[in-house]
Design a protein around this motif. Structure first.
Motif, PDB file in Angstrom:
ATOM      1  N   ASP A 339      27.023 -32.241 -37.982  1.00 29.41           N
ATOM      2  CA  ASP A 339      27.953 -31.878 -36.909  1.00 29.41           C
ATOM      3  C   ASP A 339      29.335 -32.465 -37.171  1.00 29.41           C
ATOM      4  N   ARG A 343      32.818 -30.480 -37.630  1.00 27.22           N
ATOM      5  CA  ARG A 343      33.991 -30.754 -36.792  1.00 27.22           C
ATOM      6  C   ARG A 343      35.213 -31.078 -37.651  1.00 27.22           C
ATOM      7  N   GLU A 346      36.495 -27.814 -39.091  1.00 37.68           N
ATOM      8  CA  GLU A 346      37.104 -27.021 -38.013  1.00 37.68           C
ATOM      9  C   GLU A 346      38.461 -27.588 -37.623  1.00 37.68           C
ATOM     10  N   ARG A 769      36.923 -37.298 -31.670  1.00 35.37           N
ATOM     11  CA  ARG A 769      36.371 -35.936 -31.511  1.00 35.37           C
ATOM     12  C   ARG A 769      35.907 -35.364 -32.848  1.00 35.37           C
ATOM     13  N   VAL A 770      36.558 -35.737 -33.944  1.00 32.91           N
ATOM     14  CA  VAL A 770      36.067 -35.325 -35.266  1.00 32.91           C
ATOM     15  C   VAL A 770      34.676 -35.898 -35.499  1.00 32.91           C
ATOM     16  N   GLY A 772      32.562 -36.424 -33.215  1.00 31.47           N
ATOM     17  CA  GLY A 772      31.639 -35.902 -32.207  1.00 31.47           C
ATOM     18  C   GLY A 772      31.425 -36.855 -31.049  1.00 31.47           C
TER      19      GLY A 772
END
Length: 779
Positions: A339, A343, A346, A769-770, A772
């Motif tokens: 994940d 991320r 993205e 946030r990278v 998660g």
């Protein structure tokens, strides 16, 4: 229902446990009733029967050479030993056939074999064993002139007269099996805009200067942060390597002279204030403070901007649980790492397809479907209330192992499923749906999004793979199996079993081709434990042999990781020895997180909604960070206490630091519009104090870390960056007042510092946030 278990008693001196024999039940304590004593004895009997059945299954599996999950749980090192044994057995078989073929040829030509002729009258056996092999063989045991055929993967006969056995297998001397050669790593990260990157910009200008100054020399650029501030901010240490290369060409030039020529060719760069060259030949680089201030001003106005990288179509294969088995701690690392990698890609604008390659096909489904027919005969009309899927699986497995009639029916169900008979497809679908619902509970808690694409998806594609490999003469038949021998691999891929069935090798080849050709991916990433590295190296070697991808254009790689260990440094299990269910692990983290927050009286300072948000952020963020902050290729010890510690390099420390910065901005009384106006009116964020400048430089390193991550996929470097950024902010805040209150009661807000706080918090949020991890403004 099974009688309740009771705690184990302390074994007596004559306990046979050391020899694998269970100790006799302890005598009943005095003062208990006969009924209680009988219940305890029944519990002992039940547990002993369960242990005996389990040990019998393990013994049977070992005797048959079956690597069952239960056996691997009991003997985690057995998989590696089994693979090595398979290699040796395979090579032994080749040698035996080669010897038999040679002896047959010798007999035909009237030459007696060594065994038939009896012991030689020459040197003793011990001496003969030490004699060097004849026939021009090299030390590695392979004959000179051996070559691989690019099409078939088989060796061509060399000039030296290599011979093959009756089945076309090359004769080789026995040697230690080695892993297939891995694809050479090429530069897939093409940067179009470095954004705030410092290292990236410096590397770009120094590469240009070195190329212009020494066009005939090819040495890697050595650029590092300075270890001491008196030597500048960064150091280029390439001069020593260039000096050595020049000396090898017959040109003597001291490193300091080489460094001077490099500096003379440096193109104009607003990032560099000055350079210095000490006698040793290092190039000390001092950054332009005005440039740093301008970049921070950009972030304050436009937000955190990541480097612009040439876009790639990326497929990340991760998590991959099996249907009908609940997700356990063994799925934790693949899920979290996969994940975070998704991320990351993205965040830099890549086109990312997240794939969950679940195990939803195979022999075990015959077992599950047969059990479903017996337990829920009306399942065609009503959705079966399977409930505890793990128990359902164990029940069916027990019947499969112990009931011959049930086992026969299970195999019949497999055939009907593979023939796509509607009734059996319906049963299979129901089982998959129950399992999918259970898995999604875990994914929802961890904020993880996946596109499910199980092994069943590739069933119709595997026949085409076999046809292609057959047509192109890549397959070799051996004992009824159809094998492919990728270049440099000691163990072949079993593409078709002797019974005509397919294997994991077949489905992984089908998946590889699907992702390269149908999905048009540029970059394939398989996030699977490190124990599968040999398998993936072999699959990737096959893909290259088949010409499916050019490694200079497309990147195909296995991102391996180590195990999750308990605090006893053994495989993480429950106290009863069971594998830890992932839902239980997450729930326990939430429970402990809430306790920690209440111990600090946070529940009195936050609304119930804020408390829940903070609790979940700490629990799930702590579990993720505990994994990601360790080098992924190594094992790590899972500890709730360490995970929830608010000191050191932990998620809790970082989340508190982030919330603290947000609180400083919030309590300053300055509105967001006022900060925006200040940023708009100041193209360069004023940085006068050394700690302001140090924090600003650390903020700008975020882009460098992202560029490094995209190339290496070693996520702990981002964790290290976050911890250093938080520590640097603490230094700044302890020496630089953001809000000052005078003795007269007036309040002064240093706007440049307040904006720097906001820039730091925005950078931290982007980085979290990278990974998660959910940042929350209140803790």
């Amino acid at each position: 229902m099974a009688p309740p278990t009771k705690p184990n008693k302390t074994p007596k001196k004559d306990d046979k446990k050391a020899n694998g024999v269970a100790a006799a039940p302890s005598a009943a304590p005095t003062g208990i009733s006969r009924e209680q004593e009988l219940q305890n004895l029944e519990a002992d009997k039940f547990n002993a029967e369960q242990d005996l059945a389990r040990l019998t299954r393990l013994l049977a599996a070992m005797e048959k050479g079956e690597m069952t999950e239960e056996l691997l749980e009991a003997c985690p090192n057995l998989q590696e030993v089994h693979q090595k044994n398979a290699k040796l057995k395979y090579r032994k078989a080749i040698l035996e056939r080669s010897v038999a073929a040679q002896e047959a040829e010798n007999a035909k030509n009237g030459i007696k074999s060594a065994a038939a002729a009896g012991p030689s009258k020459g040197a003793p056996e011990a001496k003969k064993a030490k004699e060097a092999p004849k026939g021009g063989e090299q030390k590695g045991g392979e004959k000179k002139g051996d070559k691989k055929d690019n099409k078939g993967g088989e060796k061509k006969e060399s000039k030296g007269g290599d011979k093959k056995d009756a089945k076309g297998v090359d004769k080789k001397e026995n040697k230690t099996p080695s892993a297939p050669p891995r694809a050479k790593k090429h530069n897939y990260v093409v940067v179009k805009d470095f954004a705030g990157s410092i290292m990236g910009r410096l590397a770009d200008v120094f590469k240009k200067a070195i190329k212009e100054a020494f066009p005939s020399i090819s040495v890697p650029l050595v650029l590092t942060e300075a270890s001491n501030a008196k030597f500048g901010d960064y150091q280029c240490n390439s001069a020593m390597g260039i000096s050595a290369a020049l000396k090898a060409q017959g040109t003597a030039k001291r490193p300091a002279e080489v460094a001077a020529e490099i500096v003379a060719k440096l193109p104009a760069c607003p990032l560099i204030s000055k350079t210095e060259i000490p006698p040793a030949g290092f190039i000390n680089v001092y950054l332009n403070e005005e440039f740093i201030a301008k970049q921070c001003g950009e972030i304050s106005r436009h937000g955190v901007k990541l480097p612009t990288i040439e876009s790639r179509r990326v497929i990340v294969d991760f998590s991959s649980p099996n249907i009908a088995k609940e997700m356990h701690v063994g799925h934790l690392r693949s899920t979290i790492i996969g994940d975070a990698i998704s991320r990351l890609f993205e965040a830099v604008g890549f086109d990312v397809l997240r794939l969950n390659h679940i195990g939803d096909w195979g022999t075990q489904f015959g077992m599950l479907i047969a059990h479903l027919f017996d337990r829920f005969p009306n399942f065609q009309k009503e959705t079966p209330a399977i409930g505890d899927l793990q128990s359902f699986y164990k029940e069916s497995k027990k019947r499969f192992d112990e009931d011959a009639d049930f086992k026969k029916r299970a195999y019949e169900c497999v055939v009907k499923l593979q023939n796509f008979e509607p009734e059996f497809i319906k049963a299979w679908t129901d089982i998959c749906n129950v399992s999918r619902t259970s898995n999604n509970e875990v994914y929802d808690k961890l904020d993880i999004v996946l596109n499910e694409r199980g092994e069943s998806y590739y069933q119709t594609r595997m026949g085409a793979i076999v046809e292609e490999l057959t047509t192109r003469s890549f397959l070799r038949e051996e004992e009824g199996r159809h094998l492919m021998f990728p270049t440099g691999c000691d163990i072949p891929l079993t593409v078709v079993k002797s019974d005509g069935g397919f294997t994991y090798d077949t489905s992984d080849l089908a998946a590889l081709k699907n992702r390269l050709f149908e999905e048009n991916a540029d970059w394939l990433i398989y996030v699977v434990d490190a124990g599968q590295s040999l398998h993936f190296d072999t699959i990737f070697a096959a893909g290259r042999d088949l010409g499916w991808y050019d490694e200079t254009q497309k990147r195909v790689e296995h991102v391996g990781f180590g195990l999750v260990l308990g605090e006893d440094k053994k495989k993480f299990k429950t106290r009863s020895g069971e594998t830890v269910r992932l839902k239980d692990l997450l729930d326990e983290g939430v429970r402990r997180s809430e306790e920690k927050l209440k111990e600090k009286n946070r529940d009195k300072e936050m609304t119930p909604e804020e408390l829940v948000a903070a609790r979940d952020a700490v629990a799930y963020g702590g579990i993720k960070y505990a994994d990601l902050s360790h080098t992924r290729t190594q094992d790590y010890i899972f500890s709730y206490d360490r995970m929830l510690d608010d000191k050191g390099n932990t998620a809790v420390y970082l989340l508190y630091a982030y919330a603290r910065i947000r609180s400083i901005v919030r309590q300053s009384g300055v509105s967001e519009s006022d900060m925006t106006a200040f940023a708009t009116n100041n193209e360069h964020l004023p940085l006068s104090h050394p700690k302001e400048l140090k924090l600003a430089k650390q903020v700008l390193k975020f882009s460098d870390v992202i560029l490094q991550l995209v190339d290496t996929l070693m996520l702990h470097t981002l964790c290290d960056y976050l911890y250093t950024l938080s520590s640097t902010f603490t230094e700044f805040y302890s020496e630089c007042y953001v809000v000052e209150k005078s003795k007269e009661g007036t309040t002064t807000v240093n706007m440049n510092r307040l904006v720097l706080c906001d820039v730091t918090a925005n950078t931290m949020e982007k980085a979290l946030r990278v990974l998660g991890i959910r940042p929350v403004p209140k803790m």
